[in-house]
Scaffold this active site. Structure first.
Site, PDB file in Angstrom:
ATOM      1  N   ALA A   3       0.844  -1.206   0.000  1.00  0.00           N
ATOM      2  CA  ALA A   3       0.000   0.000   0.000  1.00  0.00           C
ATOM      3  C   ALA A   3       0.871   1.244   0.000  1.00  0.00           C
ATOM      4  O   ALA A   3       1.942   1.268   0.605  1.00  0.00           O
ATOM      5  CB  ALA A   3      -0.909   0.004   1.228  1.00  0.00           C
ATOM      6  N   ARG A  42       1.942   6.974  -7.609  1.00  0.00           N
ATOM      7  CA  ARG A  42       2.508   7.214  -8.946  1.00  0.00           C
ATOM      8  C   ARG A  42       3.842   7.944  -8.881  1.00  0.00           C
ATOM      9  O   ARG A  42       4.187   8.724  -9.748  1.00  0.00           O
ATOM     10  CB  ARG A  42       1.534   7.983  -9.841  1.00  0.00           C
ATOM     11  CG  ARG A  42       0.233   7.260 -10.141  1.00  0.00           C
ATOM     12  CD  ARG A  42       0.393   5.833 -10.596  1.00  0.00           C
ATOM     13  NE  ARG A  42       0.898   5.616 -11.932  1.00  0.00           N
ATOM     14  CZ  ARG A  42       0.142   5.536 -13.008  1.00  0.00           C
ATOM     15  NH1 ARG A  42      -1.165   5.670 -12.906  1.00  0.00           N
ATOM     16  NH2 ARG A  42       0.668   5.310 -14.199  1.00  0.00           N
ATOM     17  N   GLY A  46       6.496   5.828  -8.053  1.00  0.00           N
ATOM     18  CA  GLY A  46       7.406   4.684  -8.134  1.00  0.00           C
ATOM     19  C   GLY A  46       7.703   4.041  -6.784  1.00  0.00           C
ATOM     20  O   GLY A  46       8.598   3.204  -6.680  1.00  0.00           O
ATOM     21  N   ALA A  60       5.753   1.941  -4.883  1.00  0.00           N
ATOM     22  CA  ALA A  60       5.391   0.517  -4.849  1.00  0.00           C
ATOM     23  C   ALA A  60       6.381  -0.300  -5.673  1.00  0.00           C
ATOM     24  O   ALA A  60       6.802  -1.385  -5.267  1.00  0.00           O
ATOM     25  CB  ALA A  60       3.976   0.330  -5.366  1.00  0.00           C
ATOM     26  N   LYS A  61       6.767   0.249  -6.814  1.00  0.00           N
ATOM     27  CA  LYS A  61       7.717  -0.443  -7.671  1.00  0.00           C
ATOM     28  C   LYS A  61       9.007  -0.712  -6.893  1.00  0.00           C
ATOM     29  O   LYS A  61       9.550  -1.815  -6.917  1.00  0.00           O
ATOM     30  CB  LYS A  61       8.004   0.455  -8.879  1.00  0.00           C
ATOM     31  CG  LYS A  61       8.368  -0.302 -10.124  1.00  0.00           C
ATOM     32  CD  LYS A  61       8.789   0.608 -11.256  1.00  0.00           C
ATOM     33  CE  LYS A  61       7.780   1.602 -11.738  1.00  0.00           C
ATOM     34  NZ  LYS A  61       8.167   2.350 -12.925  1.00  0.00           N
ATOM     35  N   TYR A 100       2.335  -5.227 -10.898  1.00  0.00           N
ATOM     36  CA  TYR A 100       3.026  -6.524 -10.832  1.00  0.00           C
ATOM     37  C   TYR A 100       3.370  -7.045 -12.226  1.00  0.00           C
ATOM     38  O   TYR A 100       4.451  -7.605 -12.418  1.00  0.00           O
ATOM     39  CB  TYR A 100       2.180  -7.541 -10.049  1.00  0.00           C
ATOM     40  CG  TYR A 100       1.855  -7.050  -8.655  1.00  0.00           C
ATOM     41  CD1 TYR A 100       2.878  -6.628  -7.807  1.00  0.00           C
ATOM     42  CD2 TYR A 100       0.550  -6.966  -8.195  1.00  0.00           C
ATOM     43  CE1 TYR A 100       2.597  -6.141  -6.542  1.00  0.00           C
ATOM     44  CE2 TYR A 100       0.257  -6.481  -6.925  1.00  0.00           C
ATOM     45  CZ  TYR A 100       1.283  -6.073  -6.113  1.00  0.00           C
ATOM     46  OH  TYR A 100       1.008  -5.580  -4.864  1.00  0.00           O
TER      47      TYR A 100
HETATM   48  C1  LIG Z   1      -0.182  -8.126  -3.136  1.00  0.00           C
HETATM   49  C2  LIG Z   1      -1.038  -6.935  -2.654  1.00  0.00           C
HETATM   50  O1  LIG Z   1      -0.846  -6.467  -1.589  1.00  0.00           O
HETATM   51  S1  LIG Z   1      -2.200  -6.285  -3.719  1.00  0.00           S
HETATM   52  C3  LIG Z   1      -2.825  -4.818  -2.925  1.00  0.00           C
HETATM   53  C4  LIG Z   1      -2.357  -3.580  -3.607  1.00  0.00           C
HETATM   54  N1  LIG Z   1      -2.701  -2.423  -2.769  1.00  0.00           N
HETATM   55  C5  LIG Z   1      -3.795  -1.625  -2.965  1.00  0.00           C
HETATM   56  O2  LIG Z   1      -4.594  -1.836  -3.856  1.00  0.00           O
HETATM   57  C6  LIG Z   1      -3.980  -0.482  -1.978  1.00  0.00           C
HETATM   58  C7  LIG Z   1      -4.396   0.803  -2.675  1.00  0.00           C
HETATM   59  N2  LIG Z   1      -3.473   1.151  -3.788  1.00  0.00           N
HETATM   60  C8  LIG Z   1      -2.186   1.556  -3.566  1.00  0.00           C
HETATM   61  O3  LIG Z   1      -1.723   1.633  -2.438  1.00  0.00           O
HETATM   62  C9  LIG Z   1      -1.346   1.942  -4.789  1.00  0.00           C
HETATM   63  O4  LIG Z   1      -2.189   2.441  -5.793  1.00  0.00           O
HETATM   64  C10 LIG Z   1      -0.509   0.759  -5.366  1.00  0.00           C
HETATM   65  C11 LIG Z   1       0.242   0.035  -4.258  1.00  0.00           C
HETATM   66  C12 LIG Z   1      -1.399  -0.237  -6.112  1.00  0.00           C
HETATM   67  C13 LIG Z   1       0.506   1.363  -6.395  1.00  0.00           C
HETATM   68  O5  LIG Z   1       1.401   2.197  -5.681  1.00  0.00           O
HETATM   69  P1  LIG Z   1       2.219   3.348  -6.406  1.00  0.00           P
HETATM   70  O6  LIG Z   1       3.361   3.736  -5.537  1.00  0.00           O
HETATM   71  O7  LIG Z   1       1.302   4.414  -6.824  1.00  0.00           O
HETATM   72  O8  LIG Z   1       2.751   2.587  -7.705  1.00  0.00           O
HETATM   73  P2  LIG Z   1       4.007   3.033  -8.572  1.00  0.00           P
HETATM   74  O9  LIG Z   1       4.087   4.512  -8.643  1.00  0.00           O
HETATM   75  O10 LIG Z   1       5.218   2.295  -8.130  1.00  0.00           O
HETATM   76  O11 LIG Z   1       3.560   2.510 -10.003  1.00  0.00           O
HETATM   77  C14 LIG Z   1       4.200   1.440 -10.649  1.00  0.00           C
HETATM   78  C15 LIG Z   1       3.367   1.022 -11.848  1.00  0.00           C
HETATM   79  O12 LIG Z   1       2.115   0.473 -11.422  1.00  0.00           O
HETATM   80  C16 LIG Z   1       1.085   0.834 -12.347  1.00  0.00           C
HETATM   81  N3  LIG Z   1       0.109   1.681 -11.681  1.00  0.00           N
HETATM   82  C17 LIG Z   1       0.160   2.181 -10.422  1.00  0.00           C
HETATM   83  N4  LIG Z   1      -0.954   2.880 -10.149  1.00  0.00           N
HETATM   84  C18 LIG Z   1      -1.726   2.819 -11.245  1.00  0.00           C
HETATM   85  C19 LIG Z   1      -3.002   3.353 -11.571  1.00  0.00           C
HETATM   86  N5  LIG Z   1      -3.711   4.095 -10.702  1.00  0.00           N
HETATM   87  N6  LIG Z   1      -3.498   3.079 -12.801  1.00  0.00           N
HETATM   88  C20 LIG Z   1      -2.813   2.333 -13.697  1.00  0.00           C
HETATM   89  N7  LIG Z   1      -1.582   1.813 -13.446  1.00  0.00           N
HETATM   90  C21 LIG Z   1      -1.057   2.053 -12.231  1.00  0.00           C
HETATM   91  C22 LIG Z   1       1.774   1.597 -13.472  1.00  0.00           C
HETATM   92  O13 LIG Z   1       2.184   0.652 -14.443  1.00  0.00           O
HETATM   93  C23 LIG Z   1       2.986   2.162 -12.747  1.00  0.00           C
HETATM   94  O14 LIG Z   1       4.060   2.457 -13.587  1.00  0.00           O
HETATM   95  P3  LIG Z   1       4.141   3.912 -14.305  1.00  0.00           P
HETATM   96  O15 LIG Z   1       3.870   4.940 -13.237  1.00  0.00           O
HETATM   97  O16 LIG Z   1       5.532   3.931 -14.843  1.00  0.00           O
HETATM   98  O17 LIG Z   1       3.063   3.889 -15.352  1.00  0.00           O
END
Ligand SMILES: CC(=O)SCCNC(=O)CCNC(=O)[C@H](O)C(C)(C)COP(=O)(O)OP(=O)(O)OC[C@H]1O[C@@H](n2cnc3c(N)ncnc32)[C@H](O)[C@@H]1OP(=O)(O)O
Length: 273
Positions: A191, A198, A200, A202-203, A236
């Protein structure tokens, strides 16, 4: 050559940090520089004066908050709970949201004991903290739950969390004795605070989890993701995870959430690099 004056102002948006500066020369113009933490290429402006550049980050390092990914420490406990609850239960209001956070803190500190021979660690993405751990107090050997027993006074704030373990509770068991599977790490509880998405984070947490799994001798890493969560699924997939077809009637274990939530099981082989 024309003389140049530089004016500076910084703002933060949901996705990127914007640094506006005005350059006045014989022909006055304005440029907006858009930062991306992930690029290291040289900065070049397009027609509208926008560039993706980390070269500029070096020019103005204090404006860009650093993101450090590390093991969670006791001092992070409340912020880990806060990040978890605000991400997974964003609609809870007072007093339920507060009760939920306290419940998480107690759960985190009381340890979620790990079976013998298994490992579990909580990783955090910290914004604005120091890049190194020079001023840490506490001991390597002391742990509380999934947390390192160390703390620091100069710390930034937790913007993202991830748990990785080798407990294999949600992996299919082996053989007639239904033994716990080994060599496959499992990612959960990913999370990122809404205001820090957005960027990076989570990445980087996933990359660090993979490194942690390799250091534990794992050959693969797995996770479950809600089929209706395209953002996480994309994250992922982009990191090299692939959906595994679960055989019909296989009755593989799944995270215990609502029965309405259906999961994809994703996996990635870990190379030795
Ligand atoms: C195994 C598990 O725990 S699954 C549960 C996942 N957690 C949740 O759903 C909780 C609520 N959501 C979140 O906390 C966040 O939106 C997360 C964890 C899903 C993503 O975290 P972020 O730090 O925003 O992701 P990050 O910036 O690293 O993005 C990496 C890639 O993921 C994808 N991505 C992330 N958010 C999005 C979005 N809203 N829409 C489309 N693609 C997305 C993209 O490919 C992105 O790469 P890019 O920015 O180069 O296009």
């Amino acid at each position: 050559m024309a003389s140049v004056q530089l004016g500076l102002s910084a703002t933060t948006t949901n996705h990127n940090h914007l640094l506006k500066f005005s350059l006045s020369s014989s022909k006055s113009f304005r440029n907006t520089v858009k930062f991306s933490r992930s690029t290291s290429a040289l900065c070049s402006f397009n027609k509208s004066g926008i560039c993706r550049a980390s070269q500029t980050v070096e020019l103005f390092p204090s404006v860009i908050p650093d993101i450090v990914v590390r093991e969670a420490r006791i001092e992070d406990c409340w912020e880990v709970a806060e990040t978890h609850c605000s991400s997974f239960f964003p609609d809870y209001t007072f007093p339920l949201n507060l009760a939920l956070r306290f419940d998480r803190v107690v759960g985190l500190l009381s340890g979620f004991s790990v079976p013998n021979g298994c490992k579990r660690t909580c990783l955090v993405g910290v914004v604005g903290g120091p890049a190194d751990d020079r001023f840490l107090f506490g001991s390597e050997d002391f742990r509380v739950g999934s947390f390192e027993g160390k703390f620091s006074f100069n710390r930034g704030y937790v913007a993202g969390i991830l748990t990785v373990d080798t407990v294999a509770d949600f992996l299919p068991r082996k053989g007639p004795l239904r033994q716990r599977r080994t060599g496959i790490a499992y990612i959960s509880n990913v999370a990122v605070r809404e205001s820090d998405r957005r960027k990076g984070i989570a990445k980087r947490l996933v990359v660090k989890a993979e490194a942690q799994a390799r250091s534990w001798g794992c050959r693969a890493i797995a996770l479950h993701v809600d089929k209706k969560n395209p953002a996480a699924t994309r994250l992922y997939q982009n990191q090299g995870f692939r959906c595994i077809n679960v055989p019909e009637k296989a009755n593989w274990p799944q995270p215990r959430t609502s029965p309405d939530i259906h999961f994809n099981f994703m996996m990635k082989l870990l190379t030795s690099s």
